[in-house]
Design an enzyme around this catalytic site. Structure first.
Site, PDB file in Angstrom:
ATOM      1  CD  GLU A 104      -2.972  -1.146   2.190  1.00  0.00           C
ATOM      2  OE1 GLU A 104      -2.871  -0.483   3.132  1.00  0.00           O
ATOM      3  OE2 GLU A 104      -3.885  -1.760   1.997  1.00  0.00           O
ATOM      4  CD  GLU A 115      -3.618  -6.074   3.271  1.00  0.00           C
ATOM      5  OE1 GLU A 115      -4.530  -5.457   3.726  1.00  0.00           O
ATOM      6  OE2 GLU A 115      -2.421  -5.922   3.306  1.00  0.00           O
TER       7      GLU A 115
END
Ligand code: AHR
Length: 511
Positions: free
Chosen positions: A185, A305
């Site tokens: 991220e 995820e």
């Protein structure tokens, strides 16, 4: 159920027909879409998969009751050590003599990290549970060279500095970790070492080259944008794929957490439409980039995820306040969450040609299908949805031509009541179906144009009258699967009545 003598159903129900053809295939369903994710976060590692002092634990610190639950879940590949944690993690802290490993304050979740569980412990856990290991390198505060050294530590035969350290630490045989994530991220301002896209590409490119030079057999996952709500969505992904190219970025990562924040279950059950759109948007970017490349290679999608996560998000839920293994992100799931989890997996199957890996975030105690307690292990509602599909993996995803009644959802427009996926495995047709209709049962017909449904092999139903029903340590089986019996075979078609808001997984024998 109430079938009439002519095979019609007794009551007027909402209806759906799914037409299939065994030759109309989307692609092979990659076993790795049934991945999981373990992070040094809350009670996931310590008091989770690593509890050496528990009376039920084996020599590696894994409890037998937890092992039974993890085995049953059917996970195929496990991503580690984060998540946000990865962006501040120095892997060398987690190898060697446990007594000499440093205790540090980790900054992603503000917790105390003793490093008693590290690379060797993780790979041993993977071997025990038959998981492929998947590691995320630190491109936040770490260097590309540190990432390359980790590949040497894990994957090379002994004879060089880091590989010899692995052998010294008790594992002579290389780990052969096949998949590595280039950070986590990195578009998110919350990420340690968050940088603009070009800076991320510089780091990722440098790390990727050295990592692949070290072991050309590994596959790499570049960081995509971290959610569709981010201003970086698609633009970041396209830029990263363009800069790294398919030789360095075998995959681009997608992340997604959803929830019923508004308390509107109809809208919540429609959310998977936006997951389909997320996949299709990133796939479009990957195809655009590939069209400008020579050689025809492309970057595939790694949904590393995904889950329901919206309750345990307050500052108290995410801040460890300096403690060791504090209870963080401790989400309790209900029945409607299980339907959403089933639909996530159905979406990945429908996109089998492009989604090659997906990781349920996470596995134990932290936004997880399994919770541990000193005296036992709890399988949450979402556990059953995941297991019902993972236990029927393998085969070719089929295109579906569906006619179905629909409803208008608040945020996602018109949505059919049926959300489904079909997998053909030789003579076996595996079918997965969620009825989103909150009030009525759905009369579902499955027809395969070129091959009749000759027999019903088996099936399971996840159904509950209360969308908010939860499993607890006191009532652990409130939400659990029951055998699906009410199937009628007529004229080579299968007819099933799906109760309101329910999920079915079944297998049919084709002629
Ligand atoms: O899974 C919890 C966190 O969610 C991960 O650490 C991070 O990558 C994401 O924001």
């Amino acid at each position: 159920m109430a079938f009439l003598a002519n095979g019609d159903l007794e009551n007027e129900l909402s209806k759906a027909t799914v037409n299939l053809h065994s030759k109309f295939q989307i692609g092979t369903v990659d076993d790795r879409i049934f991945g999981g994710f373990l992070e040094h976060l809350g009670r996931h590692i310590y008091e989770g998969v690593f509890e050496p002092d528990h009376q039920l634990s084996d020599a590696d610190g894994l409890r037998s009751d937890l092992r039974e639950a993890l085995d049953g879940l059917g996970v195929t590949i496990a991503r580690y050590p984060g998540g946000n944690f990865a962006s501040g993690y120095h892997w060398e802290h987690g190898v060697g003599d446990p007594d000499s490993r440093p205790t540090v304050r980790e900054l992603a979740w503000q917790s105390t990290e003793t490093n008693q569980f590290g690379t060797n412990e993780f790979v041993r856990l993977c071997r025990k549970l038959n998981w492929q290991p998947m590691l995320a390198v630190n491109l936040g505060t770490g260097s590309p060279e540190e990432a390359r050294n980790w590949v040497e530590y894990c994957n090379l035969e002994s004879g060089t500095y880091y590989a010899d350290q692995r052998a010294c630490n008790g594992d002579e045989e290389p780990f052969h970790v096949p998949v590595w994530c280039l950070g986590n991220e990195m578009d998110g301002p919350w990420q340690l070492g968050h940088v603009p896209v070009d800076e991320y590409c510089n780091r990722a490119q440098m790390a990727a080259k050295m990592m692949k030079n070290c072991d050309p057999n590994i596959e790499l996952v570049a960081c995509g944008s971290s959610a569709p709500r981010m201003p970086t969505f698609v633009a970041w992904d396209q830029h990263v794929m363009q800069r790294l190219g398919p030789n360095l970025a075998d995959y681009i990562s997608l992340h997604r957490y959803v929830g019923n924040d508004e308390g509107d279950s109809e809208d919540y059950l429609a959310i998977i439409k936006s997951v389909d759109q997320q996949i299709e948007s990133i796939d479009a970017a990957a195809r655009t980039v590939a069209s400008r490349q020579t050689g025809g290679r492309r970057t595939y999608l790694c949904f590393d995820e995904w889950n329901v996560w919206y309750r345990a998000r307050t500052s108290r839920d995410v801040d460890g306040a300096g403690k060791f293994a504090p209870p963080l992100l401790d989400e309790t799931y209900n029945f409607e969450d299980a339907l959403v989890v089933a639909m996530f997996l159905q979406s990945f199957i429908r996109h089998a040609d492009v989604v090659k890996i997906a990781n349920l975030a996470q596995l134990v105690n932290v936004i997880a299908p399994i919770k541990t307690h000193t005296d036992g292990v709890l399988k949450q509602s979402i556990y059953h949805a995941f297991r019902m599909i993972s236990s029927r993996k393998g085969g070719q995803a089929l295109h579906q031509a569906t006619t179905c009644d629909s409803y208008k959802s608040k945020s996602h427009g018109e949505v059919p009541y049926l959300d489904s996926a079909a997998i053909l495995d030789g003579d076996e047709l595996k079918f997965f179906a969620v009825n989103r209709n909150l009030a009525e049962a759905l009369e579902l017909t499955i027809a395969c144009a070129d091959r009749p449904c000759n027999a019903f092999n088996d099936g399971e139903l996840l159904s509950h009258s209360d969308l908010k029903a939860e499993n607890t340590f006191e009532s652990p089986d409130r939400v659990s699967a029951t055998p699906l019996n009410d199937i009628l075979l007529k004229d080579g078609r299968a007819l099933i009545e799906l109760p309101p808001h329910s999920f079915a997984a079944l297998s049919l024998q084709l002629g």
